[in-house]
Design an enzyme around this catalytic site. Sequence first.
Site, PDB file in Angstrom:
ATOM      1  N   CYS A  89       0.814  -1.229   0.000  1.00 56.19           N
ATOM      2  CA  CYS A  89       0.000   0.000   0.000  1.00 56.19           C
ATOM      3  C   CYS A  89       0.845   1.276   0.000  1.00 56.19           C
ATOM      4  CB  CYS A  89      -0.910   0.030   1.210  1.00 56.19           C
ATOM      5  SG  CYS A  89      -2.065  -1.317   1.234  1.00 56.19           S
ATOM      6  N   HIS A 341      -9.001   3.003  -2.616  1.00 58.60           N
ATOM      7  CA  HIS A 341      -7.607   2.765  -2.222  1.00 58.60           C
ATOM      8  C   HIS A 341      -6.963   1.786  -3.204  1.00 58.60           C
ATOM      9  CE1 HIS A 341      -4.083   1.669  -0.080  1.00 58.60           C
ATOM     10  NE2 HIS A 341      -4.598   0.816   0.783  1.00 58.60           N
ATOM     11  N   CYS A 372      -0.967   2.704   6.609  1.00 61.85           N
ATOM     12  CA  CYS A 372      -0.537   1.380   7.037  1.00 61.85           C
ATOM     13  C   CYS A 372      -0.205   0.541   5.807  1.00 61.85           C
ATOM     14  CB  CYS A 372      -1.613   0.703   7.889  1.00 61.85           C
ATOM     15  SG  CYS A 372      -3.174   0.450   7.041  1.00 61.85           S
TER      16      CYS A 372
HETATM   17  C1  LIG Z   1     -14.877  -5.218   2.434  1.00 64.60           C
HETATM   18  C2  LIG Z   1     -14.884  -5.853   1.051  1.00 64.60           C
HETATM   19  C3  LIG Z   1     -14.610  -7.368   1.178  1.00 64.60           C
HETATM   20  C4  LIG Z   1     -16.261  -5.634   0.449  1.00 64.60           C
HETATM   21  O1  LIG Z   1     -16.239  -6.131  -0.837  1.00 64.60           O
HETATM   22  P1  LIG Z   1     -17.572  -6.274  -1.700  1.00 64.60           P
HETATM   23  O2  LIG Z   1     -18.514  -7.200  -0.997  1.00 64.60           O
HETATM   24  O3  LIG Z   1     -17.175  -6.596  -3.084  1.00 64.60           O
HETATM   25  O4  LIG Z   1     -18.106  -4.777  -1.615  1.00 64.60           O
HETATM   26  P2  LIG Z   1     -19.394  -4.127  -2.207  1.00 64.60           P
HETATM   27  O5  LIG Z   1     -19.039  -2.782  -2.693  1.00 64.60           O
HETATM   28  O6  LIG Z   1     -20.068  -5.085  -3.161  1.00 64.60           O
HETATM   29  O7  LIG Z   1     -20.272  -3.946  -0.920  1.00 64.60           O
HETATM   30  C5  LIG Z   1     -20.928  -5.038  -0.275  1.00 64.60           C
HETATM   31  C6  LIG Z   1     -22.351  -4.638   0.031  1.00 64.60           C
HETATM   32  O8  LIG Z   1     -22.300  -3.553   0.953  1.00 64.60           O
HETATM   33  C7  LIG Z   1     -23.016  -2.448   0.427  1.00 64.60           C
HETATM   34  N1  LIG Z   1     -22.343  -1.224   0.853  1.00 64.60           N
HETATM   35  C8  LIG Z   1     -21.037  -0.926   0.722  1.00 64.60           C
HETATM   36  N2  LIG Z   1     -20.791   0.272   1.247  1.00 64.60           N
HETATM   37  C9  LIG Z   1     -21.964   0.744   1.719  1.00 64.60           C
HETATM   38  C10 LIG Z   1     -22.341   1.924   2.362  1.00 64.60           C
HETATM   39  N3  LIG Z   1     -21.449   2.885   2.631  1.00 64.60           N
HETATM   40  N4  LIG Z   1     -23.629   2.086   2.722  1.00 64.60           N
HETATM   41  C11 LIG Z   1     -24.521   1.131   2.453  1.00 64.60           C
HETATM   42  N5  LIG Z   1     -24.230  -0.039   1.832  1.00 64.60           N
HETATM   43  C12 LIG Z   1     -22.949  -0.216   1.466  1.00 64.60           C
HETATM   44  C13 LIG Z   1     -22.993  -2.630  -1.069  1.00 64.60           C
HETATM   45  O9  LIG Z   1     -24.061  -1.969  -1.693  1.00 64.60           O
HETATM   46  C14 LIG Z   1     -23.100  -4.117  -1.196  1.00 64.60           C
HETATM   47  O10 LIG Z   1     -24.459  -4.473  -1.046  1.00 64.60           O
HETATM   48  P3  LIG Z   1     -25.098  -5.726  -1.853  1.00 64.60           P
HETATM   49  O11 LIG Z   1     -24.333  -6.926  -1.378  1.00 64.60           O
HETATM   50  O12 LIG Z   1     -26.527  -5.708  -1.430  1.00 64.60           O
HETATM   51  O13 LIG Z   1     -24.848  -5.425  -3.293  1.00 64.60           O
HETATM   52  C15 LIG Z   1     -13.811  -5.211   0.114  1.00 64.60           C
HETATM   53  O14 LIG Z   1     -14.164  -3.892  -0.179  1.00 64.60           O
HETATM   54  C16 LIG Z   1     -12.431  -5.236   0.737  1.00 64.60           C
HETATM   55  O15 LIG Z   1     -11.794  -6.302   0.766  1.00 64.60           O
HETATM   56  N6  LIG Z   1     -11.962  -4.092   1.217  1.00 64.60           N
HETATM   57  C17 LIG Z   1     -10.640  -3.985   1.842  1.00 64.60           C
HETATM   58  C18 LIG Z   1      -9.590  -3.833   0.799  1.00 64.60           C
HETATM   59  C19 LIG Z   1      -8.225  -3.970   1.390  1.00 64.60           C
HETATM   60  O16 LIG Z   1      -7.931  -4.869   2.159  1.00 64.60           O
HETATM   61  N7  LIG Z   1      -7.350  -3.070   1.028  1.00 64.60           N
HETATM   62  C20 LIG Z   1      -6.020  -3.057   1.537  1.00 64.60           C
HETATM   63  C21 LIG Z   1      -6.037  -2.388   2.822  1.00 64.60           C
HETATM   64  S1  LIG Z   1      -4.549  -2.635   3.669  1.00 64.60           S
END
Ligand SMILES: CC(C)(COP(=O)(O)OP(=O)(O)OC[C@H]1O[C@@H](n2cnc3c(N)ncnc32)[C@H](O)[C@@H]1OP(=O)(O)O)[C@@H](O)C(=O)NCCC(=O)NCCS
Length: 393
Positions: A89, A341, A372
């Site tokens: 990152c 990100h 981080c």
């Molecule tokens: C958390 C994570 C697994 C979610 O992935 P995802 O399931 O593909 O994410 P989505 O955007 O499809 O969101 C999941 C659900 O939450 C909902 N949602 C997401 N953000 C929302 C918000 N702010 N308010 C309301 N609903 C929300 C989406 O609409 C979706 O709903 P659905 O399942 O009914 O379609 C993924 O974003 C992730 O791994 N993030 C971390 C990335 C990371 O590790 N980066 C490195 C950091 S060191």
Amino acid sequence: MVFVDGVRTPFGRAGEKGQYWGTRADDLIVKAMIGLLERNPSLPKGRVDDVAIAATTQTGDQGLTLGRTAAILAGLPLSVPGYAIDRMCAGAMTAATAVAGGIAFGAYDVAIAGGVEHMGRHPMGFDADPNPRFLAEKLVSPDALNMGNTAERLHDRFPALTKERADRYGMRSQQKVAAAYEAGKIQPDLVPVAIRSESGWGLATRDEGMRPETTMEGLAALKTPFRPHGRVTAGNSSPLTDGATVSLLASSAAAKELGLSSKMRMVSFAFAGVAPEVMGIGPIPSTEKALKKAGLTIDDIGLFELNEAFSVQVLSLLDHFGIDDEDARVNPWGGAIAIGHPLASSGVRLMIQLAAQFAERPDVRYGLTAMCVGLGQGGSVIWENPHFDGKKK
Ligand SMILES: CC(C)(COP(=O)(O)OP(=O)(O)OC[C@H]1O[C@@H](n2cnc3c(N)ncnc32)[C@H](O)[C@@H]1OP(=O)(O)O)[C@@H](O)C(=O)NCCC(=O)NCCS
């Protein structure tokens, strides 16, 4: 050593429905680089001494030593060298500090540093082959290899970091980014990208992951993908994102000679390591180290640009330094939870945003960019505002 300028592509949602699904990763960084050079026409292209570009997954269209390939594709003379960097990152942050070191040493006058991550084309950890010794010899916990699990571990370790606080922080990030867009703060540093989809050609002009309609009720209902009954959700995590960032750094003398702006002066930087399974606390020791090097304290920092890998991870830093969740100095234009990100590109996104705020805030002398890093690291860079007018608010 000054940060002359920085630009980025709008960020896209990773995956088939995202705006960059049909766009190569290297084309994103090339587009950003062309935008940067166009914004700084007084720079003779042959004066760029090196090009450092980061990516976490360095294969396919993110492989082939990106700094060199992107420099050629962006139209820099063949005499300009380039290389690729990886610190997950903190890739772009490391690119910036690496070339800054070269400038401070006198090896470079002017250099380009940036990063790209197309998380749609290069899913996190894809094709990674961690040495079996990591787990067999218990060098790291199995949780260390999944970033979401490391965030859950922070909730375990610090009971004061509740899901309610994490959700509220995520919602505030969405609201702050929406307000910054509304006020036209973010757009000036975006380079539009021509995109091709099934419906024909289009233009990416905005970050695609924003969810300004976010409510606490909506967040409370989200699944916890990393652990049953966990606390980390899509609403308090940064989303999977595609995007590229790039910056121009120079010695103060070269900037003056070439008529380039000085948006920020680099004061100090530091990287630090922590236990990999709680990688989110990494920016705490790196910030302490950078402050010490600079001879400053946390109270000297007037603006914080903290990468929001996860709400809980930012909150752990705020709690450590005794800063309120809603402190106006922290990510005033929101952060990665809303903007996205794209791993190795985010460090320079923080710098771009801090530089834009410095221009508006002559009352602020010092700012911090911090983040981080996977496998238990943190990176911090302290910057001085050249617009500081000597009068603190
Ligand atoms: C958390 C994570 C697994 C979610 O992935 P995802 O399931 O593909 O994410 P989505 O955007 O499809 O969101 C999941 C659900 O939450 C909902 N949602 C997401 N953000 C929302 C918000 N702010 N308010 C309301 N609903 C929300 C989406 O609409 C979706 O709903 P659905 O399942 O009914 O379609 C993924 O974003 C992730 O791994 N993030 C971390 C990335 C990371 O590790 N980066 C490195 C950091 S060191």
